[in-house]
Write an enzyme that holds these catalytic residues in place. Structure first.
Site, PDB file in Angstrom:
ATOM      1  N   LYS A 113       0.841  -1.200   0.000  1.00 34.05           N
ATOM      2  CA  LYS A 113       0.000   0.000   0.000  1.00 34.05           C
ATOM      3  C   LYS A 113       0.875   1.248   0.000  1.00 34.05           C
ATOM      4  O   LYS A 113       0.578   2.226  -0.696  1.00 34.05           O
ATOM      5  CB  LYS A 113      -0.915  -0.003   1.234  1.00 34.05           C
ATOM      6  N   GLN A 157      -5.023  -2.258   9.459  1.00 35.46           N
ATOM      7  CA  GLN A 157      -4.746  -3.534   8.787  1.00 35.46           C
ATOM      8  C   GLN A 157      -5.319  -4.681   9.619  1.00 35.46           C
ATOM      9  O   GLN A 157      -5.049  -4.788  10.812  1.00 35.46           O
ATOM     10  CB  GLN A 157      -3.224  -3.699   8.610  1.00 35.46           C
ATOM     11  N   ASP A 180     -12.018   2.782   3.943  1.00 32.42           N
ATOM     12  CA  ASP A 180     -12.512   1.433   3.655  1.00 32.42           C
ATOM     13  C   ASP A 180     -14.019   1.428   3.410  1.00 32.42           C
ATOM     14  O   ASP A 180     -14.532   0.539   2.734  1.00 32.42           O
ATOM     15  CB  ASP A 180     -12.203   0.520   4.846  1.00 32.42           C
TER      16      ASP A 180
END
Lengths: 353, 353
Positions: A113, A157, A180
């Site tokens: 990422k 995460q 998200d």
């Protein structure tokens, strides 16, 4: 289904389950079929496609929806926008990732990422906390990112260590930075007409982007979503419905999934069962988005297994009008959409059009 | 669709639209048919039911799902629970209704809710504010109910005066007292697996209660919801899906609604178009919940019109296994569910089982 960006264990190192993938209850008879281990045991007889129209499409194989290529285009567009924003108002979008513990796979994801951010000019922030951190410590770091004006997106995460309550921690992420898009308030706004979510969850957003960029018309079309997870199937169904498709959700309790799927002009498969969707489930000409990434035994591969989708590609590509491959379909879109959400958040926070 | 408890204008005084109800785009040809004004112009020919199985059902007309009776049972059960709670812990559930302005119809609704509360022993609170109140004044009253421990449910009577922003005002209601269940956070929790909403919106909750109390199996069944409003269709679809039905949502952009509806074992119609769903849309033996309450011209009625549902009852009752009448079906359930939500809220706040 777990979107690639959040996978607890990278699929590339996850061994296939001992007795093959978990079948959908009513579909057990299909699962010993040739498609699942096609390279191991080739089908005894050639495929018989009896549906009217299938023949024409067998002559014209499905257009491949190349997720790698689209993701590359998206990342290039994001890079241009990031530069434009920096030039115009001096703001660089920032994404913060919180990693608790030292799982190798999670470290790899976080590193990927970070790289993806750097490549488009997004600033990345990281908090690495020890495995034995308390919930309070993690939440303290989230709170500090919440109030940091350089941070426009925050991602925790997963998986978190077992002693932590995921919901408590995820709920600490400020709704306006929850890139998200999994917060229930966000899902509610996604479901409601006349409301817009702050962020569309990355994997379903990637599915829609693939459909849009391949010119697949959605309004008025029949769409079937296979699987109803909170992070892919359910939000994908809400997105299709918001785009005015007529949506049906097929799941483990559905008695005739093949019959319902066969009515669909658009299929999004996100159930995590290797090769579940066979050629005869597909309406000739349909657009197929395959979110599954499932390992199956393959002694001919150096790793002893290979990755396949939820859709039997060999069969479906002879019937469908367009189809995503696995790998190289939806997978590459997830991180691209995470970058897109971070840019979008920075634009919204700074009211930059 | 608007649930009876929140109707801005009582249907009984709303005149039929000048050119008949607004049809679903693709269905115009059906709408001039005899069913819409059945008492005015009887069908020229008897119904022809060509679907296999229809004959048997024609011989055994549908079981009527009597919403009046069920609502009465529910209210009696609530009264018993309210009394048990008062005896055990001395707490009386309380519902606060905020009325802004002096619309006659809204006043009637508020009065009916008050009466319904009194009949089961729920304490009712009321704030009557003048038409020209500011948003701040309304929100101040909501805040005071939010912090009042005697109040367990808060409802803002709609419509609000035009100078107010509904969303601002509704969002001021504390999520744990939002007995209407329309808050996006609540809808999100309704959509997500593994999460539960604080409150299920009253009308869809009433639909599910009717299905449950009539022993209609939901798990594994095909369900079609016609209409996708935020307050009925969409949450009804989410509830059916949570109960493990395979759900399709039919709406104004759906091209073949009759074909999709004909596959359903359970139909919830909540679209607000008089007699839209004809007998030949119905799978023989299906359970039909009709949420529509639509006025149609009827010179034989003393009022010049009568109320019909979204389903052509005369035709559908010959094919369906069970069906709600209009009026007397879903309508009476809405206030009963509002009382149920208020009781549930009081139990939750006081941790009373």
């Amino acid at each position: 289904m777990v979107p690639a960006a959040r996978l607890p264990v990278p699929l590339a190192v996850r061994p296939p389950p001992p007795h093959g993938p978990r079948p959908i209850a009513s579909l057990r008879p299909l699962l010993g079929s040739p498609c699942i281990y096609a390279t191991l045991r080739p089908a005894a007889a050639p495929l018989v496609l009896t549906r009217r129209g299938a023949k024409e499409h067998a002559d014209a194989p499905a257009k491949v929806i190349d997720g790698k290529l689209v993701a590359k285009q998206v990342r290039e567009e994001i890079a241009v926008e990031v530069a434009r924003m920096k030039d115009a108002i001096g703001v660089v979008p920032g994404l913060a990732v919180i990693l608790v513990g030292s799982r190798k796979d999670s470290q790899t994801y976080v590193r990927n990422k970070k790289k993806a951010c750097e490549a488009v000019g997004i600033q990345s922030f990281e908090a690495n906390l020890p495995e034995d951190s308390s919930e309070e410590e993690v939440i303290k770091h989230i709170a500090s990112f919440n109030s940091d004006p350089s941070v426009h997106g925050i991602l925790v995460q997963l998986p978190l260590p077992r002693h932590m309550n995921d919901e408590n921690i995820l709920n600490a992420v400020g709704i306006e930075k929850d890139v998200d898009g999994f917060h229930p308030l966000n899902i509610g706004r996604l479901a409601m007409q006349g409301r817009d979510p702050f962020f569309v969850p990355c994997t379903p957003k990637g599915c829609m982007e693939l459909l849009h960029r391949h010119g697949v018309e959605i309004k008025g079309k029949r769409a079937v979503v296979i699987g109803r997870s909170n992070i892919v199937g359910m939000p994908a169904a809400l997105l299709l419905q918001k785009a005015n498709a007529t949506v049906s959700i097929v799941h483990s309790q559905t008695k005739n999934p093949e019959e319902i799927t066969r009515q669909a002009d658009i299929v999004i498969a996100a159930v995590g069962v290797a090769n579940l969707v066979r050629g005869n489930w597909i309406k000739p000409g349909a657009a197929i988005i395959d979110v599954g990434i499932n390992p199956v035994d393959d002694p001919e591969s150096p790793r002893g297994y290979r990755l396949v989708g939820d859709v039997c590609y060999e069969e479906a590509s002879k019937v469908a009008g367009a189809i995503t491959p696995v790998p190289g379909g939806v997978g590459p879109m997830t991180i691209a959409m995470l970058l897109a959400n971070t840019l979008e958040s920075a634009k919204r926070i700074h009211n930059f059009k």
